[in-house]
Design an enzyme around this catalytic site. Structure first.
Site, PDB file in Angstrom:
ATOM      1  N   ASP A  60       0.849  -1.191   0.000  1.00 59.63           N
ATOM      2  CA  ASP A  60       0.000   0.000   0.000  1.00 59.63           C
ATOM      3  C   ASP A  60       0.890   1.248   0.000  1.00 59.63           C
ATOM      4  OD1 ASP A  60      -1.787   2.093   0.843  1.00 59.63           O
ATOM      5  OD2 ASP A  60      -3.083   0.574   1.748  1.00 59.63           O
ATOM      6  N   THR A 135      -6.343  13.845 -13.242  1.00 60.46           N
ATOM      7  CA  THR A 135      -7.490  13.750 -14.136  1.00 60.46           C
ATOM      8  C   THR A 135      -8.065  15.117 -14.500  1.00 60.46           C
ATOM      9  OG1 THR A 135      -9.782  12.966 -14.173  1.00 60.46           O
ATOM     10  CG2 THR A 135      -8.867  13.402 -12.028  1.00 60.46           C
ATOM     11  N   ASP A 136      -8.811  15.153 -15.608  1.00 55.60           N
ATOM     12  CA  ASP A 136      -9.511  16.394 -15.970  1.00 55.60           C
ATOM     13  C   ASP A 136     -10.700  16.674 -15.049  1.00 55.60           C
ATOM     14  OD1 ASP A 136     -11.204  14.373 -16.892  1.00 55.60           O
ATOM     15  OD2 ASP A 136     -11.285  15.072 -18.964  1.00 55.60           O
ATOM     16  N   GLU A 137     -11.132  15.640 -14.285  1.00 56.36           N
ATOM     17  CA  GLU A 137     -12.346  15.810 -13.471  1.00 56.36           C
ATOM     18  C   GLU A 137     -12.164  16.836 -12.358  1.00 56.36           C
ATOM     19  OE1 GLU A 137     -14.640  12.450 -12.500  1.00 56.36           O
ATOM     20  OE2 GLU A 137     -14.157  11.414 -14.365  1.00 56.36           O
ATOM     21  N   TYR A 161     -14.681  11.244  -5.911  1.00 59.17           N
ATOM     22  CA  TYR A 161     -13.447  10.865  -6.619  1.00 59.17           C
ATOM     23  C   TYR A 161     -12.687  12.109  -7.070  1.00 59.17           C
ATOM     24  CZ  TYR A 161     -10.538   9.793 -10.692  1.00 59.17           C
ATOM     25  OH  TYR A 161      -9.491   9.743 -11.589  1.00 59.17           O
ATOM     26  N   LYS A 165      -8.970  13.498  -5.906  1.00 58.97           N
ATOM     27  CA  LYS A 165      -7.852  13.736  -6.828  1.00 58.97           C
ATOM     28  C   LYS A 165      -7.408  15.201  -6.764  1.00 58.97           C
ATOM     29  CE  LYS A 165      -6.127  11.280  -9.360  1.00 58.97           C
ATOM     30  NZ  LYS A 165      -4.985  10.308  -9.227  1.00 58.97           N
ATOM     31  N   ASN A 191      -9.506   7.785 -20.611  1.00 57.03           N
ATOM     32  CA  ASN A 191      -8.705   6.819 -21.366  1.00 57.03           C
ATOM     33  C   ASN A 191      -9.557   5.620 -21.761  1.00 57.03           C
ATOM     34  OD1 ASN A 191      -5.282   6.847 -20.219  1.00 57.03           O
ATOM     35  ND2 ASN A 191      -6.690   8.541 -20.309  1.00 57.03           N
ATOM     36  N   ARG A 225     -17.527  13.374 -23.064  1.00 54.84           N
ATOM     37  CA  ARG A 225     -16.184  13.130 -22.530  1.00 54.84           C
ATOM     38  C   ARG A 225     -15.189  13.276 -23.677  1.00 54.84           C
ATOM     39  NH1 ARG A 225     -18.809  13.740 -18.746  1.00 54.84           N
ATOM     40  NH2 ARG A 225     -18.998  12.554 -16.808  1.00 54.84           N
ATOM     41  N   ASN A 260     -21.843  10.208 -24.873  1.00 58.26           N
ATOM     42  CA  ASN A 260     -21.878   8.798 -24.447  1.00 58.26           C
ATOM     43  C   ASN A 260     -22.724   7.945 -25.386  1.00 58.26           C
ATOM     44  OD1 ASN A 260     -20.306   9.495 -22.274  1.00 58.26           O
ATOM     45  ND2 ASN A 260     -22.012   9.627 -20.828  1.00 58.26           N
TER      46      ASN A 260
HETATM   47  P1  NAD Z   1      -7.261   1.602 -11.973  1.00 59.57           P
HETATM   48  O1  NAD Z   1      -8.379   1.685 -10.988  1.00 59.57           O
HETATM   49  O2  NAD Z   1      -7.410   0.732 -13.168  1.00 59.57           O
HETATM   50  O3  NAD Z   1      -5.924   1.142 -11.227  1.00 59.57           O
HETATM   51  C1  NAD Z   1      -5.533   1.631  -9.994  1.00 59.57           C
HETATM   52  C2  NAD Z   1      -4.387   0.768  -9.482  1.00 59.57           C
HETATM   53  O4  NAD Z   1      -3.949   1.296  -8.213  1.00 59.57           O
HETATM   54  C3  NAD Z   1      -4.775  -0.692  -9.217  1.00 59.57           C
HETATM   55  O5  NAD Z   1      -3.791  -1.564  -9.703  1.00 59.57           O
HETATM   56  C4  NAD Z   1      -4.876  -0.781  -7.698  1.00 59.57           C
HETATM   57  O6  NAD Z   1      -4.609  -2.068  -7.192  1.00 59.57           O
HETATM   58  C5  NAD Z   1      -3.824   0.238  -7.268  1.00 59.57           C
HETATM   59  N1  NAD Z   1      -4.054   0.780  -5.941  1.00 59.57           N
HETATM   60  C6  NAD Z   1      -5.221   1.270  -5.435  1.00 59.57           C
HETATM   61  N2  NAD Z   1      -5.037   1.675  -4.157  1.00 59.57           N
HETATM   62  C7  NAD Z   1      -3.725   1.468  -3.853  1.00 59.57           C
HETATM   63  C8  NAD Z   1      -2.921   1.711  -2.715  1.00 59.57           C
HETATM   64  N3  NAD Z   1      -3.446   2.234  -1.601  1.00 59.57           N
HETATM   65  N4  NAD Z   1      -1.617   1.378  -2.757  1.00 59.57           N
HETATM   66  C9  NAD Z   1      -1.078   0.833  -3.879  1.00 59.57           C
HETATM   67  N5  NAD Z   1      -1.783   0.568  -4.981  1.00 59.57           N
HETATM   68  C10 NAD Z   1      -3.094   0.889  -4.985  1.00 59.57           C
HETATM   69  O7  NAD Z   1      -6.955   3.098 -12.383  1.00 59.57           O
HETATM   70  P2  NAD Z   1      -6.505   3.697 -13.795  1.00 59.57           P
HETATM   71  O8  NAD Z   1      -7.709   3.935 -14.621  1.00 59.57           O
HETATM   72  O9  NAD Z   1      -5.375   2.907 -14.324  1.00 59.57           O
HETATM   73  O10 NAD Z   1      -5.986   5.138 -13.325  1.00 59.57           O
HETATM   74  C11 NAD Z   1      -4.637   5.309 -12.905  1.00 59.57           C
HETATM   75  C12 NAD Z   1      -4.431   6.752 -12.493  1.00 59.57           C
HETATM   76  O11 NAD Z   1      -4.741   7.604 -13.589  1.00 59.57           O
HETATM   77  C13 NAD Z   1      -5.342   7.201 -11.347  1.00 59.57           C
HETATM   78  O12 NAD Z   1      -4.609   8.033 -10.507  1.00 59.57           O
HETATM   79  C14 NAD Z   1      -6.464   7.965 -12.048  1.00 59.57           C
HETATM   80  O13 NAD Z   1      -6.987   8.955 -11.189  1.00 59.57           O
HETATM   81  C15 NAD Z   1      -5.718   8.572 -13.218  1.00 59.57           C
HETATM   82  N6  NAD Z   1      -6.517   8.842 -14.426  1.00 59.57           N
HETATM   83  C16 NAD Z   1      -7.308   7.866 -14.968  1.00 59.57           C
HETATM   84  C17 NAD Z   1      -8.018   8.118 -16.147  1.00 59.57           C
HETATM   85  C18 NAD Z   1      -8.888   7.075 -16.800  1.00 59.57           C
HETATM   86  O14 NAD Z   1      -9.592   7.389 -17.749  1.00 59.57           O
HETATM   87  N7  NAD Z   1      -8.864   5.823 -16.357  1.00 59.57           N
HETATM   88  C19 NAD Z   1      -7.913   9.385 -16.745  1.00 59.57           C
HETATM   89  C20 NAD Z   1      -7.103  10.365 -16.145  1.00 59.57           C
HETATM   90  C21 NAD Z   1      -6.402  10.068 -14.993  1.00 59.57           C
HETATM   91  O1  DAU Z   2     -12.091  12.078 -17.180  1.00 63.71           O
HETATM   92  C1  DAU Z   2     -11.121  11.221 -16.635  1.00 63.71           C
HETATM   93  C2  DAU Z   2     -11.809  10.187 -15.787  1.00 63.71           C
HETATM   94  O2  DAU Z   2     -12.459   9.294 -16.678  1.00 63.71           O
HETATM   95  C3  DAU Z   2     -10.857   9.432 -14.861  1.00 63.71           C
HETATM   96  O3  DAU Z   2     -10.292  10.326 -13.949  1.00 63.71           O
HETATM   97  C4  DAU Z   2     -11.605   8.329 -14.117  1.00 63.71           C
HETATM   98  O4  DAU Z   2     -10.697   7.568 -13.341  1.00 63.71           O
HETATM   99  C5  DAU Z   2     -12.275   7.428 -15.129  1.00 63.71           C
HETATM  100  O5  DAU Z   2     -13.045   6.445 -14.467  1.00 63.71           O
HETATM  101  C6  DAU Z   2     -13.172   8.242 -16.068  1.00 63.71           C
HETATM  102  O6  DAU Z   2     -14.317   8.775 -15.362  1.00 63.71           O
HETATM  103  P1  DAU Z   2     -15.779   8.816 -16.029  1.00 63.71           P
HETATM  104  O7  DAU Z   2     -16.785   8.860 -14.953  1.00 63.71           O
HETATM  105  O8  DAU Z   2     -15.852   9.858 -17.080  1.00 63.71           O
HETATM  106  O9  DAU Z   2     -15.754   7.376 -16.767  1.00 63.71           O
HETATM  107  P2  DAU Z   2     -16.844   6.209 -16.867  1.00 63.71           P
HETATM  108  O10 DAU Z   2     -16.316   5.214 -17.846  1.00 63.71           O
HETATM  109  O11 DAU Z   2     -17.281   5.711 -15.544  1.00 63.71           O
HETATM  110  O12 DAU Z   2     -18.082   6.955 -17.537  1.00 63.71           O
HETATM  111  C7  DAU Z   2     -17.955   7.611 -18.789  1.00 63.71           C
HETATM  112  C8  DAU Z   2     -19.292   8.267 -19.105  1.00 63.71           C
HETATM  113  O13 DAU Z   2     -20.268   7.239 -19.345  1.00 63.71           O
HETATM  114  C9  DAU Z   2     -19.844   9.090 -17.962  1.00 63.71           C
HETATM  115  O14 DAU Z   2     -20.520  10.216 -18.486  1.00 63.71           O
HETATM  116  C10 DAU Z   2     -20.846   8.152 -17.278  1.00 63.71           C
HETATM  117  C11 DAU Z   2     -21.345   7.304 -18.425  1.00 63.71           C
HETATM  118  N1  DAU Z   2     -21.730   5.906 -18.075  1.00 63.71           N
HETATM  119  C12 DAU Z   2     -20.840   5.148 -17.360  1.00 63.71           C
HETATM  120  C13 DAU Z   2     -21.158   3.857 -17.027  1.00 63.71           C
HETATM  121  C14 DAU Z   2     -20.198   3.005 -16.209  1.00 63.71           C
HETATM  122  C15 DAU Z   2     -22.939   5.387 -18.529  1.00 63.71           C
HETATM  123  O15 DAU Z   2     -23.725   6.074 -19.209  1.00 63.71           O
HETATM  124  N2  DAU Z   2     -23.228   4.087 -18.192  1.00 63.71           N
HETATM  125  C16 DAU Z   2     -22.410   3.306 -17.447  1.00 63.71           C
HETATM  126  O16 DAU Z   2     -22.773   2.139 -17.165  1.00 63.71           O
END
Ligand code: NAD
Ligand code: DAU
Length: 354
Positions: A60, A135-137, A161, A165, A191, A225, A260
């Site tokens: 952790d 993140t952009d959020e 969330y 962040k 992503n 998005r 979406n």
């Molecule tokens: P993810 O949820 O797929 O992976 C997160 C990883 O972190 C997992 O492997 C989990 O086991 C590990 N983890 C969680 N808590 C932990 C802890 N306390 N100690 C050590 N490891 C821990 O997330 P992701 O989508 O790969 O996102 C990675 C990073 O990028 C995050 O910081 C997220 O905020 C950021 N981000 C994600 C997106 C997106 O679209 N997914 C976009 C912009 C930024």
């Molecule tokens: O913008 C960056 C963020 O993108 C990251 O920081 C987050 O970690 C990542 O999870 C993602 O967040 P979103 O909430 O935008 O992603 P998600 O895939 O959960 O949802 C994308 C859009 O789709 C959002 O407007 C919600 C909608 N949605 C999502 C789910 C899971 C649906 O309509 N139905 C669904 O079942």
């Protein structure tokens, strides 16, 4: 291990893509510290299991003695911090873990990294970097006519969330400003690509459409998005790590805004095309469900700073990236089956039953 980068959260979606790419393109070794929550999956890294430049540590980021020992023993030249709770819907149902990992965990990590950095000789200090992946959020929600988020857009996080962040971004900023820690922060848009856990929109819809299950679209499906193929994000992180200006923030995005509903329909059409049209069109599986509370309407990123200063540009278009992604999920049915057992089923039942 010499010339090592410590990656946190490297068994997750973006972290594992980053490690695979980095080991293929860069001579550095990687030490991956991951807690292996439901979102962490070591199978994502099967391809490099035998690589002597890669090592996994199960732990952790909030475990300060462990982090201290890793920093002392391995003396990494940099930290790339992905570890986080990342799913907005989970943060709405239970924010505790988000505060624990994203805020407290990042704080603990920063404290240990700061102590380590201060103990380094001058030359090593000059090369050291702490890159925080965000993140952009954090910027909140845009109206349809608003300009995209830039690095100077005020923070206005709307979900637990996003707030967690944003808090971590502020801590990173403060550690640079106050203690001189050589930090870099990247804020990226949504992503998609291989190894994304199927609780997120794109992989959830691909797998449900494949199996002809309902495709849940929140609200009216008109939320927007900005989507970026995961490899482009990883390339941007590598670029910022190598050449970013210390203390700076870089917005990363695909210049690719999509509603979406349009994404879900596109995935339906792609699957109809790839798998053949034996039954009804998959668009008929679309089901409008209760909206996400506090659902941000629109995100859009102005990525001109990283393009101008560091020469990074996204390589993948949405059309090519989504096609690759659909094929990846179809070709990796065993990976998908493994991650969608147990706790995943429980999440889907609880979240979508209401
Ligand atoms: P993810 O949820 O797929 O992976 C997160 C990883 O972190 C997992 O492997 C989990 O086991 C590990 N983890 C969680 N808590 C932990 C802890 N306390 N100690 C050590 N490891 C821990 O997330 P992701 O989508 O790969 O996102 C990675 C990073 O990028 C995050 O910081 C997220 O905020 C950021 N981000 C994600 C997106 C997106 O679209 N997914 C976009 C912009 C930024
Ligand atoms: O913008 C960056 C963020 O993108 C990251 O920081 C987050 O970690 C990542 O999870 C993602 O967040 P979103 O909430 O935008 O992603 P998600 O895939 O959960 O949802 C994308 C859009 O789709 C959002 O407007 C919600 C909608 N949605 C999502 C789910 C899971 C649906 O309509 N139905 C669904 O079942």
């Amino acid at each position: 291990m010499e010339d090592t980068i410590l990656v946190t959260g490297g068994a997750g979606f973006i972290g594992s893509n980053f490690i695979l790419r980095q080991l293929a393109q860069d001579p550095s070794s990687i030490l991956n510290l991951d807690k292996l929550t439901y979102a962490g999956n070591l199978r994502n890294l099967d391809a490099i299991a035998g690589d002597r430049r890669y090592e996994f540590v199960h732990g952790d980021i909030g475990d300060r003695p462990l982090v201290r020992r890793l920093l002392q023993d391995r003396a990494p030249r940099g930290v790339v911090h992905f570890a986080a709770e990342s799913h907005v819907d989970r943060s709405i149902r239970g924010p505790d873990d988000f505060i624990r990992t994203n805020v407290d965990g990042t704080f603990a990590l920063l404290e240990e990294v700061r102590a380590h950095y201060e103990s380094l000789p001058e030359l090593a200090r000059r090369a050291f970097r702490f890159l925080h992946v965000s993140t952009d959020e954090v910027y909140g929600s845009l109206e349809s006519a608003d300009a995209p988020f830039s690095e100077s857009t005020p923070y206005a996080p709307n979900s637990p969330y996003a707030a967690s962040k944003a808090a971590s971004d502020h801590l990173v900023r403060a550690y640079h400003h106050t203690y001189g820690l050589p930090t870099l922060t990247t804020n990226c848009s949504n992503n998609y690509g291989p190894f994304q856990f199927p609780e997120k929109l794109i992989p959830l819809v691909i797998l449900n459409a494949r199996d002809r299950k309902p495709l849940p679209v929140y609200g009216d499906g008109q939320n927007v998005r900005d989507w970026l193929y995961v490899e482009d994000h990883c390339a941007a992180i590598a670029t910022v790590l190598a050449n970013g200006r210390v203390g700076e923030t870089y917005n990363i995005g695909g210049w690719n805004e999509k509603r979406n509903l349009d994404i879900v329909q596109l995935i339906c059409d792609l699957l109809d095309e790839i798998e053949g049209r034996s039954g009804a069109p998959r668009r008929e599986l679309i089901s409008f469900v209760r909206d996400r509370p506090g659902h941000d309407r629109r995100y859009a990123m102005d990525a001109s700073k990283i393009e101008r200063e560091l020469g990074w540009h996204p390589r993948e278009t949405f059309e090519t990236g989504i096609r690759k992604t659909v094929h990846w999920y179809l070709q990796n049915a065993t990976w998908a089956k493994d991650v969608t057992s147990g706790s995943y089923r429980q999440w889907i039942e609880t979240h979508y039953s209401s």
